[in-house]
Design an enzyme around this catalytic site. Sequence first.
Site, short mmCIF file in Angstrom:
data_model
loop_
_atom_site.label_atom_id
_atom_site.label_comp_id
_atom_site.label_asym_id
_atom_site.label_seq_id
_atom_site.Cartn_x
_atom_site.Cartn_y
_atom_site.Cartn_z
N ARG A 35 0.82 -1.22 0.00
CA ARG A 35 0.00 0.00 0.00
C ARG A 35 0.85 1.27 0.00
O ARG A 35 0.44 2.29 -0.55
CB ARG A 35 -0.95 -0.02 1.20
CG ARG A 35 -2.05 -1.03 0.96
CD ARG A 35 -2.98 -1.13 2.12
NE ARG A 35 -4.20 -1.82 1.71
CZ ARG A 35 -5.10 -2.28 2.54
NH1 ARG A 35 -4.95 -2.12 3.84
NH2 ARG A 35 -6.17 -2.89 2.09
N LYS A 197 -20.10 -17.82 -0.57
CA LYS A 197 -21.57 -17.72 -0.45
C LYS A 197 -22.23 -16.91 -1.55
O LYS A 197 -21.73 -15.88 -1.96
CB LYS A 197 -21.91 -17.06 0.88
CG LYS A 197 -21.61 -17.94 2.08
CD LYS A 197 -21.96 -17.20 3.34
CE LYS A 197 -21.87 -18.12 4.55
NZ LYS A 197 -22.13 -17.39 5.79
N GLY A 353 -11.09 -9.09 -1.83
CA GLY A 353 -10.35 -9.85 -0.84
C GLY A 353 -9.63 -11.11 -1.25
O GLY A 353 -8.45 -11.08 -1.57
N GLY A 376 -13.72 -4.17 0.05
CA GLY A 376 -15.10 -3.70 0.18
C GLY A 376 -15.45 -2.66 -0.87
O GLY A 376 -16.55 -2.67 -1.45
#
Length: 395
Positions: A35, A197, A353, A376
């Site tokens: 980062r 999921k 992610g 996110g």
Amino acid sequence: MKTINDFNFQDKKALIRVDFNVPLNDNFEVTDATRIVSAKPTIIKILEDGGSCVLMSHLGRPKGVQDEFSLKHIIPKIEDVLGVEVKFASDCVGAEAEEKANSLQPGEILLLENLRFHDEETKGDKDFAKQLSKLGDIYVNDAFGTAHRAHASTTIVAEFFPDAKCFGNLLAQEIESIKKVLEDGEKPVLAVLGGAKVSSKITVIENILDKVDHLIIGGGMTFTFVKAQGGKIGDSICEDDKMDLALDILKQAKAKGVQVHLPVDVIAADAFSNMANTQICDVTKIPDGWQGLDAGPKSREIFDDVVNKSNTILWNGPLGVFEMESYDKGTIALGNSIANATKNGAFSLVGGGDSVAAVKQFGFEDKVSYVSTGGGAMLESLEGKTLPGIAAIMS
Ligand code: AMP
């Protein structure tokens, strides 16, 4: 869309929101400087213009002031990456920060203490944002990882720079690469969605059905779709309450002319363990006591074919339990297919992610067109949402 290239920073102080939320070890040393490296082009351009940089970031999720979350720990790594001395203000607002910002000379860098030592940051407090705004002449947002949060430093502070705000290099690249897939993607456009999921990806699936020609669904999500269509999935992970939704997605895809590709075979295991017994099964005929944990060899071939005929590829989510060596082959095969397609001219974006972790783990980072830095924020972009941090610069 204004970027740092639209400004000359000579004799200007840039107040830059960076994402220096980096991992630290027990000795408070940075274990992954990605980062910091990613923010380098923005910082260097401003310094080379003859400007100075006031850097602000959060680190972790502190409760009030906690030394372990102090940004002072990462100063040596920033100096190492940038090759420039870094000054430090022990609070991100107040007299010390203002004095140090005021006396900053062209070519110098000031790092502010962790923004989240103040509750006002995550609350998006206007007064706090106003105090931050005193520390620079031009506001630059270069933190994609927090662009989906309406925090003081990511969104609200922009109000105080109506004519002097822009995106940093990294954030501009993130925006461009998402646009390249969702808006300007050269056809055929393919999305590969994996992960555990259906429920966590449903809004993404619904949004991208309007944008893609092919959709590969893999990973744990597979089994909700297979069971909903009458297949036998044994003990595989499944969300029974999402089966109607799965059928509806397939119906919508058909109506929109999107070709959906599910695994046809899987590596099934008799336990959720790297050491379990395994067998290759038809995805619709998994025996009781066995669970599908990876895409099988026939599926990998089919996916390879789809990937290699696509000109634009989005990848979000692994095709199996890649954390265990016994079930990483499907994800590795997909990475190889995407790397090959990219070499042949396709544009490929990896985001969200776990697929980013997989891409790094298996060494595909430099073989795809772009790896997103924001989990996110990336998911919300794919869901079609306007991120507040981006909207604040655009307005
Ligand atoms: P997500 O965060 O939704 O992208 O999910 C990533 C997780 O899904 C990873 O930790 C994988 O281990 C897990 N996963 C992928 N395939 C399967 C599967 N067939 N069964 C259970 N978990 C899976």
